[in-house]
Write a protein that holds these residues in place. Structure first.
Motif, PDB file in Angstrom:
ATOM      1  N   ALA A  13       0.837  -1.203   0.000  1.00 52.57           N
ATOM      2  CA  ALA A  13       0.000   0.000   0.000  1.00 52.57           C
ATOM      3  C   ALA A  13       0.873   1.255   0.000  1.00 52.57           C
ATOM      4  O   ALA A  13       0.556   2.233  -0.694  1.00 52.57           O
ATOM      5  CB  ALA A  13      -0.944  -0.002   1.200  1.00 52.57           C
ATOM      6  N   SER A  14       1.979   1.236   0.713  1.00 57.22           N
ATOM      7  CA  SER A  14       2.896   2.383   0.739  1.00 57.22           C
ATOM      8  C   SER A  14       3.561   2.603  -0.617  1.00 57.22           C
ATOM      9  O   SER A  14       3.759   3.753  -1.030  1.00 57.22           O
ATOM     10  CB  SER A  14       3.953   2.199   1.823  1.00 57.22           C
ATOM     11  OG  SER A  14       3.344   2.282   3.088  1.00 57.22           O
ATOM     12  N   HIS A  15       3.882   1.522  -1.322  1.00 57.76           N
ATOM     13  CA  HIS A  15       4.468   1.648  -2.666  1.00 57.76           C
ATOM     14  C   HIS A  15       3.437   2.226  -3.644  1.00 57.76           C
ATOM     15  O   HIS A  15       3.770   3.091  -4.465  1.00 57.76           O
ATOM     16  CB  HIS A  15       4.985   0.309  -3.178  1.00 57.76           C
ATOM     17  CG  HIS A  15       6.203  -0.189  -2.485  1.00 57.76           C
ATOM     18  ND1 HIS A  15       7.275   0.604  -2.169  1.00 57.76           N
ATOM     19  CD2 HIS A  15       6.534  -1.422  -2.052  1.00 57.76           C
ATOM     20  CE1 HIS A  15       8.203  -0.106  -1.561  1.00 57.76           C
ATOM     21  NE2 HIS A  15       7.770  -1.352  -1.469  1.00 57.76           N
ATOM     22  N   ILE A  16       2.195   1.740  -3.562  1.00 55.66           N
ATOM     23  CA  ILE A  16       1.123   2.280  -4.404  1.00 55.66           C
ATOM     24  C   ILE A  16       0.947   3.768  -4.099  1.00 55.66           C
ATOM     25  O   ILE A  16       0.874   4.597  -5.013  1.00 55.66           O
ATOM     26  CB  ILE A  16      -0.193   1.514  -4.174  1.00 55.66           C
ATOM     27  CG1 ILE A  16      -0.065   0.056  -4.653  1.00 55.66           C
ATOM     28  CG2 ILE A  16      -1.365   2.214  -4.875  1.00 55.66           C
ATOM     29  CD1 ILE A  16      -1.213  -0.852  -4.218  1.00 55.66           C
ATOM     30  N   TYR A  17       0.904   4.105  -2.824  1.00 53.84           N
ATOM     31  CA  TYR A  17       0.749   5.492  -2.385  1.00 53.84           C
ATOM     32  C   TYR A  17       1.859   6.379  -2.977  1.00 53.84           C
ATOM     33  O   TYR A  17       1.587   7.485  -3.463  1.00 53.84           O
ATOM     34  CB  TYR A  17       0.769   5.545  -0.859  1.00 53.84           C
ATOM     35  CG  TYR A  17       0.794   6.935  -0.282  1.00 53.84           C
ATOM     36  CD1 TYR A  17      -0.381   7.681  -0.190  1.00 53.84           C
ATOM     37  CD2 TYR A  17       1.975   7.497   0.186  1.00 53.84           C
ATOM     38  CE1 TYR A  17      -0.368   8.960   0.346  1.00 53.84           C
ATOM     39  CE2 TYR A  17       1.991   8.772   0.729  1.00 53.84           C
ATOM     40  CZ  TYR A  17       0.823   9.499   0.802  1.00 53.84           C
ATOM     41  OH  TYR A  17       0.847  10.766   1.329  1.00 53.84           O
ATOM     42  N   ALA A  18       3.084   5.903  -2.958  1.00 50.21           N
ATOM     43  CA  ALA A  18       4.206   6.681  -3.483  1.00 50.21           C
ATOM     44  C   ALA A  18       4.032   6.966  -4.974  1.00 50.21           C
ATOM     45  O   ALA A  18       4.285   8.092  -5.435  1.00 50.21           O
ATOM     46  CB  ALA A  18       5.524   5.960  -3.214  1.00 50.21           C
ATOM     47  N   VAL A  19       3.605   5.961  -5.736  1.00 49.18           N
ATOM     48  CA  VAL A  19       3.363   6.164  -7.173  1.00 49.18           C
ATOM     49  C   VAL A  19       2.212   7.151  -7.365  1.00 49.18           C
ATOM     50  O   VAL A  19       2.302   8.073  -8.179  1.00 49.18           O
ATOM     51  CB  VAL A  19       3.084   4.824  -7.889  1.00 49.18           C
ATOM     52  CG1 VAL A  19       2.663   5.055  -9.344  1.00 49.18           C
ATOM     53  CG2 VAL A  19       4.313   3.914  -7.838  1.00 49.18           C
TER      54      VAL A  19
END
Length: 151
Positions: A13-19
């Motif tokens: 979820a944090s990686h998706i958020y960053a994108v």
């Protein structure tokens, strides 16, 4: 490589958020607004979402994300983002092609800002046609596009 993302996992979820953050900041500037609703989503919002997420990986890097809702042969593209470092590599088109081919749908819908000409051209290139213009409460005029298949 495209893979379904386990967005309930906090790291993913944090990686998706960053994108999302990197891409949507550029889209907000293109639209000309400081009040862009997608930028207010948190990693926890993503983790708790009932939607499906698919990611395009370039090596170990999450380069693009498409978020969809699929129910009763209706496919809705809720979001499509590409990390700025990976712009102009055809990633968004590959993600669109992936979901259009992976799901048996009778109707596919997507919305974007009326002033987001690059996104509109991309969706039209993949067979979407305009069917509605509207202005939600946040004030950004939007365009809805659709693909309808006969069954």
């Amino acid at each position: 490589m495209i893979a379904q993302l386990t967005h309930s996992n906090n790291d993913i979820a944090s990686h998706i958020y960053a994108v999302f953050q990197a891409s949507y900041k550029i889209e907000a500037a293109l639209i000309g607004t400081d009040n862009f609703p997608p930028l207010s989503r948190t990693p926890q919002d993503i983790a708790n979402s009932n939607t499906l997420f698919y990611g395009f990986y370039e090596g170990d890097s999450l380069a693009g994300v498409i978020e969809i809702t699929y129910q009763d042969k209706l496919l809705v593209i809720d979001s499509l983002t590409v990390a700025p470092l990976h712009f102009r590599k055809g990633i968004a088109g590959k993600l669109i092609d992936y979901v259009l081919n992976a799901f048996d749908f009778t109707k596919a819908i997507v919305e974007t800002a009326v002033v987001n000409a690059p996104a509109i051209r991309l969706y039209q290139k993949h067979g979407f046609n305009e069917f509605k213009r509207f202005t939600p409460s946040h004030g950004i005029e939007k365009l809805a596009l659709v693909i309808e298949k006969e069954q």
